[in-house]
Design a protein around this motif. Structure first.
Motif, PDB file in Angstrom:
ATOM      1  N   PRO A  67      -2.298  -1.661  -7.884  1.00  0.00           N
ATOM      2  CA  PRO A  67      -1.264  -0.730  -7.424  1.00  0.00           C
ATOM      3  C   PRO A  67      -1.673   0.720  -7.673  1.00  0.00           C
ATOM      4  CG  PRO A  67      -0.288  -2.502  -8.730  1.00  0.00           C
ATOM      5  CD  PRO A  67      -1.786  -2.636  -8.858  1.00  0.00           C
TER       6      PRO A  67
ATOM      7  N   PRO B 131       0.634   3.534  -0.646  1.00  0.00           N
ATOM      8  CA  PRO B 131       1.618   2.444  -0.559  1.00  0.00           C
ATOM      9  C   PRO B 131       1.845   1.932   0.865  1.00  0.00           C
ATOM     10  CG  PRO B 131       2.452   4.200  -1.959  1.00  0.00           C
ATOM     11  CD  PRO B 131       1.173   4.703  -1.355  1.00  0.00           C
ATOM     12  N   ARG B 132       1.715   2.815   1.849  1.00  0.00           N
ATOM     13  CA  ARG B 132       1.924   2.356   3.232  1.00  0.00           C
ATOM     14  C   ARG B 132       0.847   1.347   3.625  1.00  0.00           C
ATOM     15  NH1 ARG B 132       2.431   8.446   5.189  1.00  0.00           N
ATOM     16  NH2 ARG B 132       0.893   8.462   3.511  1.00  0.00           N
TER      17      ARG B 132
ATOM     18  N   ARG C 169      -0.883  -0.392   1.343  1.00  0.00           N
ATOM     19  CA  ARG C 169      -0.792  -1.540   0.430  1.00  0.00           C
ATOM     20  C   ARG C 169       0.362  -2.464   0.800  1.00  0.00           C
ATOM     21  NH1 ARG C 169       1.175  -2.781  -4.780  1.00  0.00           N
ATOM     22  NH2 ARG C 169      -0.049  -4.515  -5.574  1.00  0.00           N
ATOM     23  N   ALA C 170       1.386  -1.919   1.448  1.00  0.00           N
ATOM     24  CA  ALA C 170       2.511  -2.773   1.854  1.00  0.00           C
ATOM     25  C   ALA C 170       2.017  -3.925   2.725  1.00  0.00           C
ATOM     26  CB  ALA C 170       3.552  -1.946   2.600  1.00  0.00           C
TER      27      ALA C 170
ATOM     28  N   LEU D 278       0.272  -6.459   0.544  1.00  0.00           N
ATOM     29  CA  LEU D 278       1.239  -7.299  -0.180  1.00  0.00           C
ATOM     30  C   LEU D 278       1.851  -8.343   0.747  1.00  0.00           C
ATOM     31  CD1 LEU D 278       3.152  -4.661  -2.359  1.00  0.00           C
ATOM     32  CD2 LEU D 278       1.595  -6.439  -3.170  1.00  0.00           C
ATOM     33  N   LYS D 279       2.183  -7.899   1.944  1.00  0.00           N
ATOM     34  CA  LYS D 279       2.803  -8.836   2.890  1.00  0.00           C
ATOM     35  C   LYS D 279       1.818  -9.939   3.252  1.00  0.00           C
ATOM     36  CE  LYS D 279       5.545  -9.072   7.105  1.00  0.00           C
ATOM     37  NZ  LYS D 279       6.152  -8.333   8.215  1.00  0.00           N
TER      38      LYS D 279
ATOM     39  N   ALA E 122       1.576 -12.291   0.346  1.00  0.00           N
ATOM     40  CA  ALA E 122       2.791 -13.101   0.191  1.00  0.00           C
ATOM     41  C   ALA E 122       2.856 -14.209   1.233  1.00  0.00           C
ATOM     42  CB  ALA E 122       4.023 -12.203   0.302  1.00  0.00           C
ATOM     43  N   HIS E 123       2.240 -13.941   2.371  1.00  0.00           N
ATOM     44  CA  HIS E 123       2.287 -14.917   3.459  1.00  0.00           C
ATOM     45  C   HIS E 123       1.028 -15.778   3.499  1.00  0.00           C
ATOM     46  CE1 HIS E 123       6.019 -13.431   5.552  1.00  0.00           C
ATOM     47  NE2 HIS E 123       5.785 -12.488   4.664  1.00  0.00           N
TER      48      HIS E 123
END
Lengths: 274, 429
Positions: B286, B291-292, B294-295, B298-299, B302-303
Motif C-alpha cells: 500500500p 490508489p487509483r 492500486r484499486a 485490489l479488485k 479479490a476476484h
C-alpha cells in the motif's frame, strides 16, 4: 459503506469529512484502518441510541490531508479542532488504529472528552525492544491477514463479491493512509505509553478474547494500567481483533451501557454546531 | 561513443527450489546462505567485472536487499573494490535507491569517494527502488516520489557546493551543516541517470536533463519511453537529446553459434525465474503506487487474479520459461552468435529511435567465470566495434551529432572534466 449525512468541516488547511448517523446524544467514533467501509451493522447498532459522528482521519474517505499531517498525533490535532466545534464534552469510541487516534485526541482535547471507549486499541509498545507486539500486516498474505484480524474468517468482508470500483478505490486510499501512519515505528508511538496517564476521561478498553493480531501478553491490560485508575479492561468472548465486525450488537451494547453508567457523573453532551 | 556496461546482480544461486522455499527474498532465512560459498562468489564476480574492464567494456552495479537473487547489498562497497582494481571502465551505479536511504548526504559522500578513487569514472544513477525493498529497508512506501527527488536535489547541492557548509530544511530531510569531503572528481558532478519502467515518469526526468535508463521493457515499451523523453525536450524547445542519454538493459549472451547461445541463454532466464519467487504481499505494498491504480490491483486480487510484478510487460512466465524466439524478437534480450546479436541490436536500435548505452546483464545463476568471459569477449571483439562502426556512428553523423558530447545532468559523460578550485598538491609517496 453505510450512507450517513456527510458534513464537511474546514479546519485550517484540512477539510474534514464527517459522517453522521442516527440521533440522540452525540458520540464521536474514530474509525479503524479501513475507514467506515465494513462496519455498517456496528454503525446501525451504535446509532440506535446516539447521534454518531465519524470524523474521517485525514487521508481517509473525503478528508484531505495537509502535507504537514504525518503522524497520528498530527491527526489528533486535526480532530482536536473538530472536538472544539462541538458543545461538548462528548464520548469518543475508537476502533483499533482509531482507538490510538482517540487516545491521542483525548490527551489533547481533555476538556472535550468525558468518556473513552477504546476497542482493540493499538498505539503503545509493551515488553522489551525484541517483543513483537503486533503481526506485521504488510508482510503476510491476504488470507493470513483475515486469519489474524478475525476469530472466524467468515466475518471478513467478502471482497470477491464486491463489484463497485468505488469500494476498491476507498479501500486503496485507506490502506495507503494506514501505511503512512502505521509503517514505522510499526503501529505505535514510543512516547504515548508515557503520556496516557494524562487521560482524564473514564475509559473502557475492550478486546476480543481470541485476538490473534496483538501478540504481546497482557497488552490491553497494560494499556489500561498506563492510563490509570480511571480505566478498566474487559474481554468479549469469542471475538477477534475486529470486534465491531464480528460482534457488532454485543459491542454496541457494552458501549451504550458504559456511557450510560458514566454519564451520570459527567456533564451532558450537546449537539454538534452547524 | 556507444557504451556497453557489463552487469551481474551477483546472485547466490544455491538455494532450494520453489517446492521447498516459495520465496527467495524478504523473508527467506539467511541460513540458506553459506558465507564460504558467498566468498568464492564475490571473488568470481570481481574477476568477471575486472575482465569486462580488460575487454574494453564498461561496468554497471546495482543493489538489492534481503534477497538471494542479488548479493550486492551494499553497492558502494563493491564499486570501491572494482574502482581500485580497474583502470579504464566507466562505473555505472544504477542505482542508488535514495528514497529508501535515510541520509542522502551519506550517498553523496559514497559516490564522491568512488568518483575520486576511480579518477572520475563514476556514472551515478538513482532508482526509486522496487516494492519488495520496502520491508527490507524499513522505508515508508508512501511519498516515495517527492522523497526521491528531494534526496537527489540534496545530493546535487552537496556535490556542487564548494564554499563551505549549507543547510537544508526540506519536507523529508533536515541538515544543519552539509559540507562533503571529498567532493566529486568530475566537475561540476558525475553524470546522473534515472531509471523508469513507464512512460508516465519520463517527463520529470527530461525536465531535469538526467540520462534515462529503462529495463527489460522490449522494443515497444522502450520506444514509448524514449519517445516521451524526446517529446518532452521538443516541448521545452530544447535541442534533441543526444543518443548517449538513453540506456537500455537487456539479458545478453553471445555464443560461437546461435545454438550455443540459445542453450546458455537459459542460464540468464534464471534471473527472471527468480523475480517470480516474490510473495504477493511484498509486491503489492500500500502506498507504493497511486490508489487509483492500486484499486484495480485490489479488485483483481479479490476476484482471483494474481498480483503482477510488472503489469504491461512481457508476462513473466513467458520470459522466465518460454521459448527464446519471442524474447529476442520483442527486444527483451539479445541472444545469439556475434552476427545474430549484431542484427538484434541493430533492429532494436532503429526500433526505439536510437540509444547510446547497452546495460548488458551477461551473467546470472551458476554461469561460470569462463563462460561469462567467453560471451563478453565475443561481444567486445565481434559485436561492439562493428555496432559502433556500422550502426551508431553513422546515425550520429546523420543526426549531426558526430564528435559532440551530451550533457547528462549538465555535464559531459566523457572525457573527464575536472576543475582544481584551489590548485593541486604533490602527494608524497
Amino acid at each position: 459503506m453505510k450512507k450517513g449525512v456527510n458534513k464537511a468541516f474546514k479546519l485550517g488547511q484540512a477539510t474534514l469529512d464527517v459522517h453522521c448517523f442516527g440521533s440522540g446524544d452525540p458520540l464521536v467514533l474514530m474509525h479503524g484502518a479501513d475507514g467506515v467501509l465494513f462496519c455498517e451493522p456496528f454503525l446501525d447498532a451504535l446509532s440506535a441510541r446516539h447521534e454518531v459522528l465519524v470524523p474521517c482521519h485525514p487521508g481517509w474517505h473525503g478528508s484531505s490531508r495537509p502535507s504537514h499531517v504525518k503522524t497520528v498525533r498530527d491527526i489528533a490535532e486535526v480532530h482536536w479542532e473538530f472536538m472544539e466545534s462541538l458543545r461538548g464534552p462528548v464520548p469518543i469510541v475508537g476502533l483499533s488504529f482509531g482507538a490510538w487516534v482517540a487516545a491521542e485526541t483525548a490527551l489533547l482535547a481533555r476538556d472535550m472528552v468525558n468518556i473513552l471507549c477504546l476497542i482493540s486499541p493499538v498505539g503503545i509498545h509493551v515488553g522489551n525492544r525484541e517483543t513483537r507486539n503486533f503481526v506485521d500486516l504488510f508482510a503476510i498474505a491476504a488470507e493470513d491477514r483475515r486469519k489474524v484480524l478475525y476469530s472466524d474468517t467468515g466475518y471478513a468482508p467478502r471482497l470477491g463479491e464486491v463489484q463497485s470500483d468505488s469500494v476498491f478505490l476507498e479501500l486503496a486510499k485507506a490502506e495507503e493512509a494506514f501505511a503512512r501512519f502505521a509503517w514505522q515505528p510499526y503501529l505505535h508511538d514510543p512516547k504515548l505509553v508515557h503520556r496516557l496517564r494524562r487521560v482524564s476521561a473514564s475509559t473502557l478498553i475492550i478486546s476480543g478474547e481470541k485476538d490473534a493480531f496483538v501478540l504481546a501478553d497482557g497488552y490491553y491490560a497494560q494499556y489500561a494500567q498506563a492510563i490509570g485508575d480511571n480505566a478498566r479492561h474487559m474481554k468479549i468472548p469469542g471475538a477477534g481483533h475486529r470486534i465491531e465486525e464480528e460482534k457488532a450488537g454485543e459491542l454496541a451494547a457494552h458501549i451504550h451501557r458504559f456511557i450510560a453508567e458514566e454519564s451520570t457523573n459527567v456533564v451532558p453532551a450537546r449537539r454538534m454546531r452547524g | 561513443m556507444f557504451r556497453t556496461y557489463a552487469f551481474t546482480e551477483m546472485p547466490y544461486p544455491y538455494i532450494p527450489g520453489e517446492e521447498v522455499m516459495r520465496s527467495n527474498r524478504t523473508n527467506i532465512p539467511n541460513s540458506w546462505y553459506d558465507p564460504d560459498t558467498g566468498q568464492q562468489l564475490y571473488k568470481k564476480y570481481i574477476d568477471i567485472l575486472c575482465a569486462a574492464d580488460e575487454l574494453g567494456l564498461d561496468i554497471m552495479f546495482n543493489e538489492h536487499h534481503s534477497t538471494m537473487s542479488c548479493t550486492d547489498s551494499v553497492m558502494p562497497l563493491m564499486m570501491s573494490t572494482i574502482a581500485h582494481q580497474t583502470r579504464r571502465a566507466r562505473l555505472l551505479a544504477l542505482g542508488n535507491p535514495v528514497a529508501n536511504r535515510p541520509d542522502p548526504v551519506r550517498v553523496a559522500e559514497e559516490m564522491a569517494f568512488i568518483d575520486v578513487l576511480s579518477g572520475g569514472r563514476l556514472e551515478c544513477g538513482f532508482v526509486r527502488g522496487v516494492p519488495m525493498e520496502m520491508s527490507a529497508t524499513n522505508a515508508s512506501p508512501v511519498d516515495m516520489k517527492p522523497r526521491f527527488y528531494e534526496a537527489i536535489d540534496l545530493i546535487m547541492k552537496a556535490w556542487t557546493t564548494h564554499d563551505g557548509p549549507f543547510s537544508w530544511e526540506g519536507d523529508f530531510f533536515h541538515h544543519r551543516n552539509v559540507n562533503i569531503i571529498p567532493r566529486p572528481y568530475q566537475t561540476p558532478h558525475p553524470p546522473v541517470w534515472i531509471t523508469t519502467l513507464t512512460p508516465g515518469s519520463v517527463a520529470e526526468i527530461a525536465d531535469r536533463g538526467y540520462g534515462l535508463a529503462t529495463i527489460l521493457n522490449g522494443k515497444k515499451l522502450c520506444k514509448a519511453i524514449f519517445d516521451g523523453y524526446r517529446s518532452r525536450f521538443a516541448e521545452l524547445q530544447q535541442p534533441a537529446p543526444h543518443l548517449d542519454r538513453f540506456a537500455y538493459l537487456a539479458l545478453v549472451f553471445v555464443g560461437e553459434s546461435d545454438a550455443e547461445a540459445r542453450q546458455e541463454a537459459r542460464k540468464l532466464q534464471w534471473f527472471i525465474q527468480e523475480q517470480r519467487r516474490t510473495l504477493p504481499q511484498f509486491i503489492d505494498v500500500p502506498g507504493y503506487i497511486d490508489p487509483r491504480a492500486r484499486a484495480s490491483v485490489l479488485k483483481n486480487a479479490a476476484h482471483g487474479g494474481a498480483a503482477e510484478l510488472s503489469p504491461g510487460r512481457l508476462d513473466f512466465n513467458s520470459f522466465a520459461y518460454g521459448p527464446i524466439d519471442p524474447i529476442v524478437e520483442g527486444g527483451f534480450s539479445f541472444f545469439g552468435s556475434p552476427d545474430s546479436v549484431f542484427e538484434q541490436m541493430k533492429d532494436f536500435f532503429h526500433s526505439v529511435g536510437g540509444f547510446g548505452n547497452l546495460l548488458a546483464m551477461m551473467h546470472s545463476s551458476t554461469m561460470s567465470y569462463a563462460l561469462t568471459r567467453k560471451s563478453m569477449e565475443l561481444f567486445a571483439k565481434e559485436v561492439l566495434p562493428r555496432f559502433r562502426e556500422e550502426v551508431y556512428e553513422p546515425e550520429l553523423r546523420a543526426l549531426g551529432l558526430d564528435g559532440t558530447l551530451s550533457a547528462i545532468g549538465g555535464v559531459p559523460s566523457s572525457p573527464v572534466h575536472r576543475t582544481a578550485l584551489h590548485g593541486t598538491a604533490q602527494v608524497l609517496p
